[in-house]
Each structure stands twice: as structure tokens, then as C-alpha cells.
Write a protein that holds these residues in place. Sequence first.
Motif, PDB file in Angstrom:
ATOM      1  N   SER A 263       0.811  -1.215   0.000  1.00  0.00           N
ATOM      2  CA  SER A 263       0.000   0.000   0.000  1.00  0.00           C
ATOM      3  C   SER A 263       0.847   1.269   0.000  1.00  0.00           C
ATOM      4  O   SER A 263       1.785   1.412  -0.795  1.00  0.00           O
ATOM      5  CB  SER A 263      -0.971  -0.020   1.171  1.00  0.00           C
ATOM      6  N   ALA A 264       0.556   2.198   0.919  1.00  0.00           N
ATOM      7  CA  ALA A 264       1.232   3.496   0.923  1.00  0.00           C
ATOM      8  C   ALA A 264       2.716   3.385   1.227  1.00  0.00           C
ATOM      9  O   ALA A 264       3.477   4.309   0.910  1.00  0.00           O
ATOM     10  CB  ALA A 264       0.567   4.436   1.925  1.00  0.00           C
ATOM     11  N   SER A 265       3.146   2.275   1.821  1.00  0.00           N
ATOM     12  CA  SER A 265       4.577   2.086   2.063  1.00  0.00           C
ATOM     13  C   SER A 265       5.356   1.920   0.767  1.00  0.00           C
ATOM     14  O   SER A 265       6.590   1.985   0.779  1.00  0.00           O
ATOM     15  CB  SER A 265       4.800   0.855   2.955  1.00  0.00           C
ATOM     16  N   LEU A 266       4.646   1.723  -0.332  1.00  0.00           N
ATOM     17  CA  LEU A 266       5.296   1.557  -1.633  1.00  0.00           C
ATOM     18  C   LEU A 266       5.348   2.858  -2.438  1.00  0.00           C
ATOM     19  O   LEU A 266       5.795   2.846  -3.587  1.00  0.00           O
ATOM     20  CB  LEU A 266       4.572   0.480  -2.450  1.00  0.00           C
ATOM     21  N   ASP A 267       4.895   3.965  -1.859  1.00  0.00           N
ATOM     22  CA  ASP A 267       4.994   5.243  -2.581  1.00  0.00           C
ATOM     23  C   ASP A 267       6.436   5.486  -3.020  1.00  0.00           C
ATOM     24  O   ASP A 267       7.383   5.303  -2.237  1.00  0.00           O
ATOM     25  CB  ASP A 267       4.548   6.394  -1.689  1.00  0.00           C
ATOM     26  N   LEU A 268       6.613   5.904  -4.254  1.00  0.00           N
ATOM     27  CA  LEU A 268       7.948   6.158  -4.784  1.00  0.00           C
ATOM     28  C   LEU A 268       8.527   7.445  -4.198  1.00  0.00           C
ATOM     29  O   LEU A 268       7.774   8.320  -3.728  1.00  0.00           O
ATOM     30  CB  LEU A 268       7.883   6.253  -6.305  1.00  0.00           C
TER      31      LEU A 268
ATOM     32  N   ARG B 145       0.090  -0.177 -10.495  1.00  0.00           N
ATOM     33  CA  ARG B 145       0.914  -1.358 -10.822  1.00  0.00           C
ATOM     34  C   ARG B 145       1.682  -1.861  -9.608  1.00  0.00           C
ATOM     35  O   ARG B 145       1.851  -3.070  -9.435  1.00  0.00           O
ATOM     36  CB  ARG B 145       1.909  -1.002 -11.941  1.00  0.00           C
ATOM     37  N   ASN B 146       2.144  -0.964  -8.773  1.00  0.00           N
ATOM     38  CA  ASN B 146       2.952  -1.355  -7.626  1.00  0.00           C
ATOM     39  C   ASN B 146       2.124  -1.918  -6.475  1.00  0.00           C
ATOM     40  O   ASN B 146       2.574  -2.823  -5.762  1.00  0.00           O
ATOM     41  CB  ASN B 146       3.761  -0.158  -7.122  1.00  0.00           C
ATOM     42  N   ALA B 147       0.931  -1.371  -6.262  1.00  0.00           N
ATOM     43  CA  ALA B 147       0.155  -1.717  -5.065  1.00  0.00           C
ATOM     44  C   ALA B 147      -0.759  -2.914  -5.250  1.00  0.00           C
ATOM     45  O   ALA B 147      -0.986  -3.672  -4.304  1.00  0.00           O
ATOM     46  CB  ALA B 147      -0.666  -0.508  -4.617  1.00  0.00           C
ATOM     47  N   LEU B 148      -1.307  -3.116  -6.435  1.00  0.00           N
ATOM     48  CA  LEU B 148      -2.263  -4.191  -6.668  1.00  0.00           C
ATOM     49  C   LEU B 148      -1.582  -5.307  -7.452  1.00  0.00           C
ATOM     50  O   LEU B 148      -1.620  -5.340  -8.685  1.00  0.00           O
ATOM     51  CB  LEU B 148      -3.495  -3.684  -7.429  1.00  0.00           C
TER      52      LEU B 148
END
Length: 434
Positions: free
Chosen positions: A52-57, A195-198
Amino acid sequence: MLRILLALCLFATTAHAESDIKEVTSPGGIDAWVVEEPSIPFVSIEIRFRGSASLDLPGKRGATNLMTGLIEEGSGEMTAQEFQTAREALAARFSFRAFDDTLSISASVLTENRDEALALLRQALTDPTFEQDALDRVRAQVLSGIASAEKDPNDIAGMAFDAAAFGDHPYGSSIDGTVETVNALTREDMFAAHRNALTRDRVFVSVVGDITADQVGPMLDDLLGGLPAEGPPLPGDVAFGLDGGITVVEFDTPQSVAYFGHAGIKRDDPDFFAAYIMNQVLGAGGFESRLMTEVREKRGLTYGIRSYLVPKFHSEMVFGSVASSNATIAEAIEVIRAEWARMAEDGLTPDELETAKTYLTGEYPLRFDGNSEIAKIMVGMQMIGLPPDYVINRNDYIEAVTLEDVNRVAAELLKPEALHFVVVGKPVGLDSTN
């Protein structure tokens, strides 16, 4: 297959039903837990994606949160209004939320139009359009929330506490992002966040209701099979970074808000249940807790105070919050530290232990009050690595904790000298120590 006792609240009446948790793997490799409950013609589906939000670039803080708010705002060939009209016509309920570590999707659909409703959900999940007008509209809502948070003492305290405790780690900043980062987000950033979160490698699913386990596997492949197979690396673990002390954030308000805490205990620690019971007595037990008794009932320093065990995926802490007038917040902090020390030194009494056990074992079945709640509990269990039979054994784990266990853990876990208080307001007689 495991037999469990679930309390189902059906048509506002609590009934007890013995149901099967069935572990299913779809032909495409998606795992799920299923409870078949055909008595009511609807199905609840809970989907969680870890990251989730921990994957924000870098430089894109708030992207996952904004993207999640856009999932229902147009997909496939549908505009946002067309999508909402179609969903309402099917009497389906969808919700999408982003958290620090988890992107949550909840769906409730009627049996009679399950296929059509899930096809609509699949379209939203796999083919969002992120049209510019929708992006601008939802961005404005997020920015309004950020502006409101900047004027709210509780939000200010939370953001200051997290920033000091976790620094540059994603836990150290709001999932909403900042005015600058959110204003800079583009449609391309939304597609990247999606793409990163789901991704299928980090998905957890539970299904409860009028559906068979055999039907769930193909349904999941159809619903989620179009998502990317793998996501980017998760962030690393981060230690709680605050030493004991006080940080005062000046804010013009008659009442100060204080957030406080120190390093905590992992959810999979063998002593977690002992810590859980200890915290029930310390600050989680409402009006029966020691903190409420000492800070509110005996001294009238606050309307409410609570403490929590917070075992995040990448860090853990014991945390609490209180609000008191500017003139009395310093005294409230002194009392909190004293109760922290008393619990660490003296532990619980036998009566406190038994009262806490009675409450915790008695309230647990009441959580299973409907298909949606059961599905949420099951998917949460999966995410933290609990087996299906935890539902059967959980109260036994509580009952097995001894007074010696609780008091040993209290002495090891609670560190009054390590408590750090972030105070927002104009506290009298209280200054920052760092």
C-alpha cells in the motif's frame, strides 16, 4: 477443513452457526479462505494487498492514497457517474481504502447478480482510467483533508510523533502526502502506483456467504487474474527512533493533545498475549483501566485516555493518547509516567488478571457479527500468519496466560523512562527536552 464457532448477526439477531473455514487455491494460484453461509443470498469478499502506501515512490508521497480514491472514478469505457449508476443498479457495495501497509477492498454482492457485480469490480481493479477530471476532483478532496489536518491538534500530534519516531521511513509521514507532493502527482503516477500496489504476489482474500468453495477459485482468477504478478520490494524494518522526553509543538488552543509511546512488541512474539492482557488493564479497558481511573476518575484531568499495542509490519510500539487543558497536561503526563512505572514494578493483581480475561474471552465471539465482519477477521488473520484454527484456540491462549507471565512481560516491556510525549498546544509548565 476446520470446524469453528462463528457468531452471525443476521437481520439484527445474533445467532450462532458452526461453519467451515475452507482453504482454497485458485487454478491461477490465488489463495483464499472461504466460509459457506447460504442462509442469506449475498456474498462478502475482503481483499487485502500488502504494501500500500509504504510503496509510494520517492517524491510521490500520497500517490497510493490518491490512486485508491480514484478506483471507482471511471474504468473501462465508463465514466465515474456511469460506474456508480451501474453499481447502484446491482445493489453492490464496494469500498477501497489505503493504509500504511495495506490496501483494503471490501465488496458485498447479491447472489442473483454476483457475476455482473464482480465483473464491474474487476473492471475497476484491472482497468482504471484515472481521467484527468477525476484526478483533479479527488486531488482537491485530498488537499482539503491535508489543510484540515494542519489545523487539527490530534493530526498535528500524530504527524509530529510519527516523523520523530520513524524519520525517513514511510511510517514517518502521512499516507495523504503533502500539498507539494499531491499537487505534483500526474496520471502516470496513478498508473505506476496502481501497478505497484495491486499485485497478485501480495494479495490475501476471504469470502463469506452464499457461494461454494469450488466456485471461489475460478471467481478469484476472473476477478484478480488480470493484475500484475509481482510488485516492487517492500520497505525494510525500522526501529522506534524516539528516546524518552517531551516535544512541545506550539498551537493556539485551550486544550493540549499528547501522543506518547515507546518501542513495543511484535505480534508473533510468544509473549504477545501476556502483553495484550497487561495493556487491557493499563489503558485499553475503557473506564476499568488504570490510566482512566487515575487520570480521569480520580483527578479529572481528561475526558478520555487509552493505550495501545501497535505491531506494524515493519515496526512496533506501545502507544497512547490523552487530551487535557493547557494548565493540567503536565500533571496528566506525570500521572501517566507514574502508572507506567507502577505497572512495570508491581504488575497486575490476581483480580485484575481475571477481570481482563473474562472481558477479552467474552467479547471475542461478538466480533463475528455478520458476513462482512467475519471476512475481515479472516483476511486479517491471513495477513499476520495466523492459522484457521486460531478462531478456536484464541481464548485458550488468553486463559493460558498466568499472573507470572503478565508481570514478567510488564517489567520487560514497559519503560517509563523511555516514554516520549509529543504535546500540541500551549502547555503550562512544560517545555521540550530535546
